[in-house]
Scaffold this motif. Structure first.
Motif, PDB file in Angstrom:
ATOM      1  N   GLU A  36       0.636  -1.193   0.089  1.00 34.64           N
ATOM      2  CA  GLU A  36      -0.313   0.085   0.097  1.00 34.64           C
ATOM      3  C   GLU A  36       1.093   1.212   0.032  1.00 34.64           C
ATOM      4  O   GLU A  36       0.620   2.155  -0.967  1.00 34.64           O
ATOM      5  CB  GLU A  36      -0.657   0.262   1.259  1.00 34.64           C
ATOM      6  CG  GLU A  36      -2.300  -0.427   1.190  1.00 34.64           C
ATOM      7  CD  GLU A  36      -3.494  -1.231   2.449  1.00 34.64           C
ATOM      8  OE1 GLU A  36      -3.577   0.692   2.965  1.00 34.64           O
ATOM      9  OE2 GLU A  36      -3.167  -1.850   3.371  1.00 34.64           O
ATOM     10  N   TYR A 274      -6.454 -14.267  -3.990  1.00 32.54           N
ATOM     11  CA  TYR A 274      -7.563 -12.854  -3.908  1.00 32.54           C
ATOM     12  C   TYR A 274      -6.719 -13.044  -4.872  1.00 32.54           C
ATOM     13  O   TYR A 274      -7.031 -11.830  -6.105  1.00 32.54           O
ATOM     14  CB  TYR A 274      -6.471 -12.154  -3.212  1.00 32.54           C
ATOM     15  CG  TYR A 274      -4.490 -11.916  -2.777  1.00 32.54           C
ATOM     16  CD1 TYR A 274      -4.255 -11.147  -3.652  1.00 32.54           C
ATOM     17  CD2 TYR A 274      -4.116 -13.045  -1.868  1.00 32.54           C
ATOM     18  CE1 TYR A 274      -3.119 -10.644  -3.418  1.00 32.54           C
ATOM     19  CE2 TYR A 274      -3.069 -13.427  -1.981  1.00 32.54           C
ATOM     20  CZ  TYR A 274      -2.612 -11.408  -3.532  1.00 32.54           C
ATOM     21  OH  TYR A 274      -0.950 -12.130  -2.910  1.00 32.54           O
ATOM     22  N   THR A 331      -8.529  -7.260  -0.651  1.00 32.32           N
ATOM     23  CA  THR A 331      -8.449  -6.572   0.920  1.00 32.32           C
ATOM     24  C   THR A 331      -9.603  -7.288   1.490  1.00 32.32           C
ATOM     25  O   THR A 331      -8.976  -8.075   2.416  1.00 32.32           O
ATOM     26  CB  THR A 331      -9.031  -5.141   0.844  1.00 32.32           C
ATOM     27  OG1 THR A 331      -8.169  -4.746  -0.228  1.00 32.32           O
ATOM     28  CG2 THR A 331      -8.754  -5.201   2.184  1.00 32.32           C
ATOM     29  N   LYS A 334      -7.344 -11.413   0.995  1.00 35.11           N
ATOM     30  CA  LYS A 334      -6.463 -11.522   1.983  1.00 35.11           C
ATOM     31  C   LYS A 334      -6.819 -11.693   3.018  1.00 35.11           C
ATOM     32  O   LYS A 334      -5.856 -11.804   3.877  1.00 35.11           O
ATOM     33  CB  LYS A 334      -5.817 -10.546   1.264  1.00 35.11           C
ATOM     34  CG  LYS A 334      -5.524  -9.420  -0.147  1.00 35.11           C
ATOM     35  CD  LYS A 334      -4.477  -8.386  -0.510  1.00 35.11           C
ATOM     36  CE  LYS A 334      -3.978  -8.378  -1.292  1.00 35.11           C
ATOM     37  NZ  LYS A 334      -3.397  -6.945  -1.979  1.00 35.11           N
ATOM     38  N   THR A 335      -7.848 -11.194   3.849  1.00 32.89           N
ATOM     39  CA  THR A 335      -8.083 -10.555   5.001  1.00 32.89           C
ATOM     40  C   THR A 335      -8.249 -12.412   5.524  1.00 32.89           C
ATOM     41  O   THR A 335      -8.015 -12.540   6.459  1.00 32.89           O
ATOM     42  CB  THR A 335      -9.521  -9.982   5.486  1.00 32.89           C
ATOM     43  OG1 THR A 335      -8.439  -8.493   5.128  1.00 32.89           O
ATOM     44  CG2 THR A 335      -9.472  -9.740   7.057  1.00 32.89           C
TER      45      THR A 335
END
Length: 366
Positions: A36, A274, A331, A334-335
């Motif tokens: 990020e 992902y 996201t 990924k979590t």
């Protein structure tokens, strides 16, 4: 100052060790944070993106080593100055995140202790002050053990950190702090309690009145004169309101969300990637036999990815996978899980098993 120096030494050393170990438990998650920061919308240094995971591992191991070195008095001058350089680096990142609202969670303590951007920056300022005290009064820092013992402690610490990093990258984090940990009921995690605070917004309307731009809040709309020309509307969120632990989870295929129906089934296997283009090729190849075995045992097998249809179709054809891929936010995926691909087993929406693809033989299918 001697007592203050020792207290600063203990606080800084212990905090660096804890911070490093929490991130070393999930270096992949920390690498996502670095990605990020490296992205074009933040620091605009995309050439570092391929090295995010390697940098994450080196940084977290360095945190632990420096914390241990400070506590035992190993090469104190070098240790203190390296701590200073590292905290200046982290302070810059957290200030940038807070001031420009770019990365909402720096990942300082992984998912174990989420911090707001300004909270992270405040923490780093405190550490910076304490490290400056250590620099000023380093004469009060004395070794705790003999030179040989200190060398052995540092070597053992490095070996243990390296092994821990290797283990979690090839399996899963030793401790899962995320919203999708084992025994989580996804349906309950998505619920919003009755009476929970809702997000509040302030709407501002801009009108051209006699050649002059004037603004009115949503409570002042009755004061707008006739003939005023509308220009634009701006909405500002005042409060976020309650956000359930599990959100933004969908399973879309051909414009339809299949998640509610999937959460009602008793035998479900999710194979999560992902990003299929970044997925481990050996892992994708291994999912063919694993998925077939699950299907034979009566499981509904579904892939979840954020990749586009072209990539999905290419992967399905190349690896002859016997299931369909549903799309979801990257996201969120990924979590759910760090491995790419990874395996999640559910029973009526409750997560009963989570495995790295390399541990697929440990998945109990019955």
């Amino acid at each position: 100052m001697k007592a203050i120096t020792q207290l600063s030494r203990i606080f800084v050393g212990v905090l660096f060790i804890i911070s490093g170990l929490v991130k070393l438990n999930d270096p992949t998650g920390f690498s996502f944070k670095l990605e990020e920061y490296f992205s074009e919308s933040v620091l605009d240094i995309p050439f570092l993106l391929p090295y995010a995971l390697a940098l994450a591992i080196m940084l977290v191991i360095a945190e632990v080593l420096l914390g241990v070195a400070l506590l035992i008095g190993f090469m104190k001058k070098l240790t203190i100055w390296l701590l200073f350089v590292m905290i200046v680096f982290f302070t810059f990142l957290t200030f940038y995140s807070a001031y420009f609202n770019k990365v909402t969670d720096c990942g300082c303590f992984g998912d174990a202790v989420p911090l707001t951007p300004w909270g992270s920056f405040t923490k780093d300022i405190i550490l910076l002050v304490l490290i400056l005290i250590l620099i000023k009064f380093k004469k009060h820092i004395h070794p705790l053990f003999s030179s040989k013992a200190r060398n052995i402690i540092m070597l053992v610490t490095f070996i243990l950190c390296w092994f821990m990093g290797y283990w979690v990258l090839n399996h899963l984090p030793l401790k899962d702090f995320r919203a999708y940990k084992l025994n989580t009921d996804i349906k309950k995690g998505m619920e919003i309690p009755e009476g929970a605070p809702k997000a509040e917004y302030q709407m501002t309307f801009y009108y051209n009145i006699n050649g002059k731009e004037e603004k009115f809040t949503d409570k002042e709309l009755g004061n707008i004169p006739e003939g005023a020309e509308f220009i634009r509307r701006e909405d500002v969120q005042l409060t976020e309101g309650y956000q359930p632990p599990i959100h933004d989870l969908v399973m879309e295929l051909d414009g339809e969300n299949y998640l509610p129906a999937m959460l009602e089934e008793t035998k479900v296997v999710w194979i999560i990637s992902y990003d299929l283009e970044r997925a481990d090729k050996d892992g994708l190849a291994a999912m063919k036999d694993f998925a077939n075995q699950a299907i034979v045992n009566g499981y509904t097998v579904a892939g979840l990815t954020a990749s586009n249809n072209e990539v999905i179709n290419d992967v399905l054809t190349t690896y002859e996978l016997p299931f369909s891929y549903y799309t979801c936010d990257a996201t969120t995926l990924k979590t759910i899980e760090r491995a790419n691909p990874s395996i999640v087993v559910l029973n009526k929406g409750v997560i009963t098993q989570k495995k790295h693809w390399k541990d697929r033989n440990q998945v109990i299918l019955k």
